[in-house]
Motif scaffolding. Structure first.
Motif, PDB file in Angstrom:
ATOM      1  N   VAL B  70      -7.319   8.897 -13.047  1.00  0.00           N
ATOM      2  CA  VAL B  70      -6.891  10.434 -13.260  1.00  0.00           C
ATOM      3  C   VAL B  70      -6.517  10.745 -11.598  1.00  0.00           C
ATOM      4  N   SER B 160     -15.525  28.903 -17.551  1.00  0.00           N
ATOM      5  CA  SER B 160     -15.132  28.101 -18.825  1.00  0.00           C
ATOM      6  C   SER B 160     -15.880  26.650 -18.769  1.00  0.00           C
ATOM      7  N   ARG B 164     -18.482  26.024 -21.919  1.00  0.00           N
ATOM      8  CA  ARG B 164     -18.060  25.042 -22.817  1.00  0.00           C
ATOM      9  C   ARG B 164     -19.121  24.049 -22.705  1.00  0.00           C
ATOM     10  N   GLN B 202     -18.568  15.446 -24.236  1.00  0.00           N
ATOM     11  CA  GLN B 202     -18.626  16.824 -23.195  1.00  0.00           C
ATOM     12  C   GLN B 202     -18.855  16.412 -21.766  1.00  0.00           C
ATOM     13  N   TYR B 204     -18.198  13.457 -20.619  1.00  0.00           N
ATOM     14  CA  TYR B 204     -16.996  12.951 -20.020  1.00  0.00           C
ATOM     15  C   TYR B 204     -16.042  14.081 -19.725  1.00  0.00           C
ATOM     16  N   ILE B 205     -15.897  14.947 -20.292  1.00  0.00           N
ATOM     17  CA  ILE B 205     -14.901  15.977 -20.097  1.00  0.00           C
ATOM     18  C   ILE B 205     -15.386  16.768 -18.911  1.00  0.00           C
ATOM     19  N   ILE B 208     -14.610  14.518 -15.926  1.00  0.00           N
ATOM     20  CA  ILE B 208     -13.006  14.379 -15.757  1.00  0.00           C
ATOM     21  C   ILE B 208     -12.552  15.464 -15.201  1.00  0.00           C
ATOM     22  N   LEU B 209     -12.831  16.855 -15.942  1.00  0.00           N
ATOM     23  CA  LEU B 209     -12.490  18.169 -15.201  1.00  0.00           C
ATOM     24  C   LEU B 209     -12.664  18.386 -13.882  1.00  0.00           C
TER      25      LEU B 209
END
Lengths: 95, 231
Positions: B70, B160, B164, B202, B204-205, B208-209
């Motif tokens: 990434v 967010s 989230r 979640q 992972y996200i 990653i974010l």
């Protein structure tokens, strides 16, 4: 209809409305994203790992809008600030 | 019904109530720290790796590979930061299988704290790689008009991130609790399995974010200012 009744009715109605309308958009979006990703994987099976990783991330980001609506609905039903305020006011006047 | 584990007080220390969020956060942290300390305690080059050490290496190298796909540029400190975030969130979501455990990520306080740390880490990484002026210049990036929108996006991205993670984990817990009162034998198990999958994704996200935000703030000067190299 008392104040509490009005608040409860409107809260429950709005919670259902929030979840239903909040689910429509993300459902359409997720379906579209998944369909496009499946088409891309069918065209390029070599890139499937990259595509599915990106798909998962974007699915979760799309889904988060539905989750926001769910959180709002849960707050309306289980942790409504107006409900608690009205209950406190009713107890203050009743006693 | 409890919307967050903040309201359940487990015990009190000198009059200070310790709620379930704090307690289970410490449980997760202790589990991660003690396990990795015990595994890496006798780390020597001449000893063949045990299976525990190999497990840790697989996890760390997996995180490293994901980050390198990434982010561009040096990823070592990014690995420390995003890897820690991922391990903490993933462990607290996966411990859902332990009966009585309430994931600390199901509380808005925990996720807000994690998102705040990302919000602080983005300028820190940006300033260390570009310098203060170079980082502040990214707020004026396309043109001067975009300055308020860049600042707003910085905050909305933090909000967010927090909502989230909180919403996903909390919704899993709430749906399992509702189903437990409706169809108490089989369906809550299915929803918990789904919750495990959601929790892993979640985590992972989230990591990653955080990686994407940080690496966009620390993008190497070669790619962000190509006009200096062309003449």
């Amino acid at each position: 209809m008392t104040d509490l009744g009005i608040i409860a009715a409107i809260s429950i109605f709005t919670a259902g409305l929030t979840v239903s309308f909040g689910a429509i958009g993300p459902a359409l979006g997720e379906g579209r994203a998944a369909a496009t990703a499946l088409g891309a994987i069918a065209q390029q099976p070599d890139a499937s790992s990259t595509i599915s990783r990106t798909l998962f991330v974007s699915l979760a980001m799309i889904e988060s809008t539905a989750i926001y609506c769910f959180v709002v609905a849960m707050i309306l039903i289980f942790a409504n600030p107006f409900w608690t305020a009205a209950v406190a006011a009713a107890q203050a006047t009743g006693s | 019904m409890n919307l967050s584990p903040d309201q359940t007080v487990i015990f009190e220390v000198w009059g200070i109530p310790v709620n379930a969020t704090i307690f289970y956060t410490w449980v997760v942290m202790a589990l991660l720290t003690v396990t990795s300390y015990l595994i890496t305690r006798r780390l020597r080059a001449d000893v063949p790796p045990s299976r525990w050490r190999t497990t840790l290496e697989v996890i760390v190298q997996g995180i490293q590979g994901q980050i390198q796909e990434v982010a561009q540029g040096p990823t070592r400190y990014l690995l420390y930061y995003a890897g820690t975030l991922f391990l903490f969130v993933a462990m607290s979501n996966l411990l859902l299988v332990v009966p009585g455990f309430e994931p600390p990520t199901a509380s808005l306080s925990t996720t807000t704290a994690l998102a705040l740390s990302v919000l602080v880490a983005v300028p820190l990484f940006g300033i260390t790689s570009r310098g203060l002026g170079g980082y502040l210049k990214t707020y004026l990036e396309p043109s001067f008009i975009m300055l308020p929108f860049n600042i707003i996006s910085e905050f909305s991205r933090g909000i967010s991130l927090a909502i989230r993670l909180y919403g996903n984990i909390m919704s899993g817990a709430v749906i399992a609790a509702i189903l437990l009162s409706v169809a108490p034998f089989f369906f809550p198990v299915v929803m918990d399995v789904l919750g495990l999958l959601t929790g892993m994704i979640q985590a992972y996200i989230f990591a990653i974010l955080a990686t994407v935000y940080i690496s966009s703030a620390t993008a190497s000067p070669d790619t962000s200012q190509p006009e200096k190299e062309t003449p």
